[in-house]
Design an enzyme around this catalytic site. Sequence first.
Site, short mmCIF file in Angstrom:
data_model
loop_
_atom_site.label_atom_id
_atom_site.label_comp_id
_atom_site.label_asym_id
_atom_site.label_seq_id
_atom_site.Cartn_x
_atom_site.Cartn_y
_atom_site.Cartn_z
N CYS A 125 0.77 -1.17 -0.07
CA CYS A 125 0.11 -0.06 -0.13
C CYS A 125 0.78 1.21 0.16
CB CYS A 125 -0.98 0.12 1.09
SG CYS A 125 -1.96 -1.47 1.26
N HIS A 145 -2.85 6.75 3.15
CA HIS A 145 -3.42 5.51 2.87
C HIS A 145 -4.88 5.22 3.27
CE1 HIS A 145 -4.02 1.52 1.66
NE2 HIS A 145 -3.38 0.84 2.74
N ASN A 184 -10.34 -0.43 1.09
CA ASN A 184 -8.67 -0.54 0.82
C ASN A 184 -8.35 -0.98 -0.37
OD1 ASN A 184 -5.85 -0.74 1.06
ND2 ASN A 184 -6.10 -1.47 3.20
#
Length: 323
Positions: free
Chosen positions: A116, A240, A270
Amino acid sequence: MPTIPPNVRGAVITGWGTALPPKVITNHDLEQTIDTTDEWITERTGIKERRVGGTTVGLSVESGRAAIEMSGVDPASIDALVLATTTPDRCVPASSATVQHELGLRCGAFDINAACSGFVYGLVQAHGLIAMGAKKVLVIGTDTLARITDWDDRNTAILFADGSGAVVLEAVEGHGQLLGWDLDADGSAERFLYADIGDTIHMDGKEVFRRAVRIMVDSATKSMQHAGVTADDIALVVPHQANVRIIQSACDKLGIPMERAATVLHRTGNTSSASIPLALADALDAGRVRQGDLVLLVGFGAGMTAASAILQWGGGTDSAVLA
Ligand code: UT7
């Protein structure tokens, strides 16, 4: 900690684009298949729905094309393609090679896997290429995590999803937009978040949460020190998009009000490498960033990795794009 040498050739972002697959899975949909509730997911993560489907190449081509169109650059003039992804479509070749061909680029192309944190890793790498003479670089962050998610595991199925975001970077006369950056990794933490080849994601959510806040704050602090700025100077933080409580906690510790954070996770979930460019594009499209504003990008992910960058939007007053 590396500092940017003086007089290095800088860059600015001149276009951006996004891609999300059409299929929406809401929290209510998940209530039908796993032991969870919309209320729990919303309260514990901030996510209401997520998008799933498509391929890493397909989503990358869509977001990359939109970014190229916005910037107005000729695809054949792009000097490099950096694709951040944890979920390439094949082991070989790299997905970036196929994306390069489908977009009509005539340049080198490579994948980066930093989970990520990948988009920020890619953006810093792209600035390095520009310092070495490249004039135009396409940076894409894409993940198709739905393919490696166990949809019967309520620990992970509530979080992960698919998407893509891209930016075009162009070289400028002056120092450009990047004022400070930090890339970090701690391989001793790999057991907390991993997927073996052919398997699905395994995660110790509590431990990842605890470490995520710490490493985001550490990385963002290093980038701000490197850039010579403080939290008060940051107009927008693009974190993030993993869990709104992680974002809230990191912002609290950094002393940045939550109103200055870009968030899209309520509708995207996500999306790993795509999450920062998706949130950045959303804030830009909403007119939340003005010329000269300082933008903090900060990510964390499996590895565990962390990465951050301070961008002065549009670069300095001497930041005319090089032909
Ligand atoms: O890109 C990086 C990717 N990963 C992350 O960022 C993950 C970071 N971690 C997290 O986001 C959170 O740890 C989770 C969202 C994964 C879990 O939230 P939590 O607040 O840490 O929950 P928990 O694991 O402490 O569980 C609390 C309770 C437990 O019940 P009891 O023991 O208190 O009765 C769990 O069994 O909630 C229960 N629970 C659930 N209930 C409904 C755990 N998962 C669920 C669920 N639905 N999906």
